[in-house]
Enzyme design. Structure first.
Site, mmCIF file in Angstrom:
data_model
loop_
_atom_site.group_PDB
_atom_site.id
_atom_site.type_symbol
_atom_site.label_atom_id
_atom_site.label_comp_id
_atom_site.label_asym_id
_atom_site.label_seq_id
_atom_site.Cartn_x
_atom_site.Cartn_y
_atom_site.Cartn_z
ATOM 1 C CD GLU A 104 -2.876 0.986 2.259
ATOM 2 O OE1 GLU A 104 -2.217 0.282 3.478
ATOM 3 O OE2 GLU A 104 -3.337 2.058 2.747
ATOM 4 C CG HIS A 106 -4.767 -1.387 -0.141
ATOM 5 N ND1 HIS A 106 -5.539 -0.535 -0.365
ATOM 6 C CD2 HIS A 106 -4.376 -1.373 1.577
ATOM 7 C CE1 HIS A 106 -6.347 -0.802 1.450
ATOM 8 N NE2 HIS A 106 -5.371 -0.303 1.800
#
Lengths: 506, 506
Positions: B352, B377
């Site tokens: 992320e 993510h």
């Protein structure tokens, strides 16, 4: 290459099976993957000699110092900031200083009418006697050395720039505001250009502002010389420049044909080369605006054919320019393009867009089907697996211009630029500068700054830089003989550069 | 699959050879590539029945109307704008209305303490008797129902929220300013959050603001019920929620163990399911903050083991949460993680980040080596060819949260989100909402809006939506029996939805 490929496969297998089989230790599997990915990266398989290794250590110290500061405080993370926000940081950067001295090979995507720094334009062209200014119906200033109001679309009188300057409160302030006519810079791009249309409007207007100035023979000559000089001073040795060879004019109103305009360029380049023996000159990619009436496009096809026929080794190919989202797609011209002489190469703008599944990214497909030699921008390529695989197999280089893509609102944080994806797999790519004059940079160094700081992984330095520089010659359309000379010259300049770095001259 | 693969190869060959061989017409080659790419896209191989086809026509009309308007005026191009800038456009969007009614399957990435809309929080939790507010040393408001100043780190007195409200000039204005404590919304994100640190600071602070409120038993109960209700109302049927099972307290100061907190959740879910028979409830991914002292992390490992052992089908796995760039990398915990029981699954946050070659994207590698079940993510995955190939081969789903990634400063224009790359090749992915309460959305529909408007190509509609919805069950960790039930329920709800669309009810 095959060895690498095997290693890659092995590593994928390791990732697939490590957790269940435990056949190597965690750390071994981890390192194998990291090494394999490093080999896949642009420049990853380049071997650095001892001197280069030491120069790389110096470079990496500069790079990691800057990235480290940026990691801890995103306000000073030039790699992620908009260039206009990070400009002061970049300009005092040791990385930039290093890159300015580094031989960068060739510029393969540059529009001649936006190629020269606005600062020089103000100090020189705007001081040429006879420059006039008027305002068109959209409120855009048009500069020229002739009164042809109809062509200029002006709705005001012409005023002499020299008169305006003298009458202004402060000539220096006048010059600063004059420079804004041909430079997108603002300290607050997020306010002045909230979306793509705002920046493209201003950008297109700047071409209108400057267009007629650059057809004035004396300005054209000075400008063309300066274009070469800014390349040379930035350690660029060669360029393939998108240009249009419009008619020129002089003070007396005399007009000069496109052929003459081409001869002017050739003679300036010749003179420049005599004065700068290591500089190889330029070749021209004939460009016509995609967003004019079809008949004008076809007239330009004809002009291209004629210029190319007479100068096949100088007018090397063809491109359609202007905002792709708004202009006519390549698909409109397939029949006509297919009929251009086989000796002409294509260098199509394609996929300079954030749209996915629009006519703009279909340009990528059409460019490839038309056997384009390189792709201008190719920003949307990543979203097209068949196309990026084809680019890889066919070695169609992607002309990546980081600053342009950021300033013209394709990407905010350049660490999100698809160039990272290209680098991660060594897709054929070159670093270009597109329209440096319009954002106040000179040469290629600024774009190289973002290439190595934002697009490349943190730990890559001289190998990736060297890979990108060598790519610029490899993917040029120099003849075999010219290319040999270019590589030899580049090697010499590179060795000298490395020595300079080690001697602390850089 | 094999047929598709062959078609793909054929097409690449066509691209490679068209220009030279001319063995098919330009248009044939072009269409073959377009079709092949369409088949590769997420949902590209889904067959729509007649009714779905007609529903798709309706959806595509909505979609193209909005994209068309945005194409001609980037100021109203919600697909490209920051959500806070485009909020009004999105809220009146017919696409959003359609998506809200659409069964969306499961939410597989959601943090429980930011799962409920701030609007509901203000109207309900802030009106619960006894809520206190104090301010910590960083000037952040801390809300609680108990006076434990040391834990709260407060440097001010506690004031009663009800007293503040009564004494304020205008209770409605008080509520609006109260809501700002737990919602990142601002009409000018480009000014208020110029870089990632600004928005992450505020974001982390909001967790501090609300944390102790949600440990107050009556608030915890109401909140957990509401979390389920916001899912249900948004036509979500199931979720795997990241939660931490901290100790709870009541008005008298009594404390309740994590085990009790878990039992509370189970009983609320049970009650909710009884009242809403088609809702399948939730499972928990035990989460601990990566950025606390190692000993605390290890205590939480132990707590996880114990909770998982007693509730293996509810506490299904483990994750480390908090800003990856700033927190401890997975690599720090490899030995300990490898020792967790084999029945526990991993759902690691990884990649992320916008960094490339930092500890944050190495988390992707470590997560895969640790045999993670999904990736939270995975924003940086695209830059790692070995890793995204492994993800594809192993079917490790990427939990994509478009709004979160935009608001938390990974990507400005969501059309640049790597989700487009995943969709273009049908990489395993699911659409998630991460922390909807903190940006004032409810359920999954808003993230689906960006998935289909920004991430997916313009021409894809119901096929891609259906692909993503089915993915959410496919990549859940429901047991085989639960999964069968889930698909059956989803099919029924989907058919009903399609009928409703055709009857104009949506």
């Amino acid at each position: 290459m095959t060895a690498t490929y095997l290693l890659v496969l092995t590593c994928i297998l390791q990732i697939l099976s490590y957790a269940d089989s435990g056949f190597v230790s965690f750390e071994e599997a981890r390192n194998a993957v990291i090494q394999a990915e490093d080999l896949l990266i642009t420049g990853g398989r380049i071997h650095l000699n001892d001197k280069e290794d030491r120069a790389n250590d110096i470079f990496m110290r500069y790079k990691m110092d800057e990235l480290g500061a940026g990691f801890y405080d995103s306000d000073v993370n030039a790699a992620s900031l908009h260039f206009f926000k990070g400009k002061k940081l970049v300009e005092k950067s040791k990385v930039l200083k290093f890159l300015k001295r580094m031989p960068k090979g060739a510029i393969l995507h540059l529009h001649n009418t936006a190629s020269v720094s606005s600062e020089w334009m103000v100090r020189n062209i705007s001081y040429m006697p006879g420059m006039l200014r008027c305002t068109n119906i959209f409120g855009v200033s048009i500069l020229s050395f002739r009164r042809t109001a109809r062509d200029h679309g002006c709705v005001t009188q012409y005023v002499r720039v020299s008169d305006e300057r003298v009458r202004s409160v402060n000539p220096a302030a006048y010059d600063r505001s004059f420079e804004k006519l041909i430079n997108l810079y603002t300290p607050t791009p997020e306010i002045d250009y909230p979306t793509i249309k705002h920046v493209w409007n201003k950008f297109q207007n700047m071409f209108s502002t400057i267009n007629d100035v650059l057809r004035y023979l004396p300005a054209f000559r000075a400008y063309t010389w300066r274009m070469l000089e800014e390349m040379y001073e930035d350690n660029v040795m060669y360029a393939e420049v998108r240009m249009d060879f419009k008619e020129l004019y002089d003070y007396s109103g005399r007009l000069f044909s496109p052929e003459r305009s081409l001869r002017e360029v050739l003679s300036i380049v010749e003179d420049f080369r005599r004065a700068h023996p290591n500089f190889m000159g330029i070749k021209a990619i004939f460009s016509t605006h995609r967003n004019v009436e079809r008949t004008r496009v076809f007239e330009n096809f004809e002009m291209f054919k004629s210029l190319h026929k007479d100068n096949p080794n100088f007018v090397i190919g063809f491109d359609l320019v202007g905002q792709e989202d708004r202009g006519k797609p390549l698909h409109n011209f397939v029949a006509e393009l297919a009929e251009l002489p086989r000796s002409a190469k294509f260098f199509f703008h394609a996929g300079e867009t954030n749209w996915y599944g629009a006519s703009t990214d279909f340009n990528l497909l059409d460019a490839l089907l038309l056997n384009t030699t390189r792709i201008g921008h190719g920003f949307a390529l990543m979203k097209h697996p068949l196309l990026w695989n084809a680019v890889k197999k066919r070695n169609v280089a992607i002309e990546v211009s980081p600053l342009s893509n950021q300033i013209l609102h394709l990407v905010a944080d350049l660490r999100n630029h698809p160039g990272s994806f290209y680098i991660s797999q060594d897709l054929p790519m070159v670093i270009c500068n597109d329209d440096p004059g319009f954002w106040g940079t000179k040469g290629l160094s600024y774009d190289f700054y973002y290439a190595i700081m934002s697009l490349a992984p943190n730990h890559m330095g001289l190998k990736t830089l060297k890979g990108l520089v060598w790519n610029s010659i490899r993917f040029s359309v120099l003849t075999a003989r010219e290319r040999e000379y270019a590589f030899a010259t580049l090697e010499r300049a590179w060795d000298q550069f490395i020595s300079d770095v080690l001697q602390g001259i850089v």
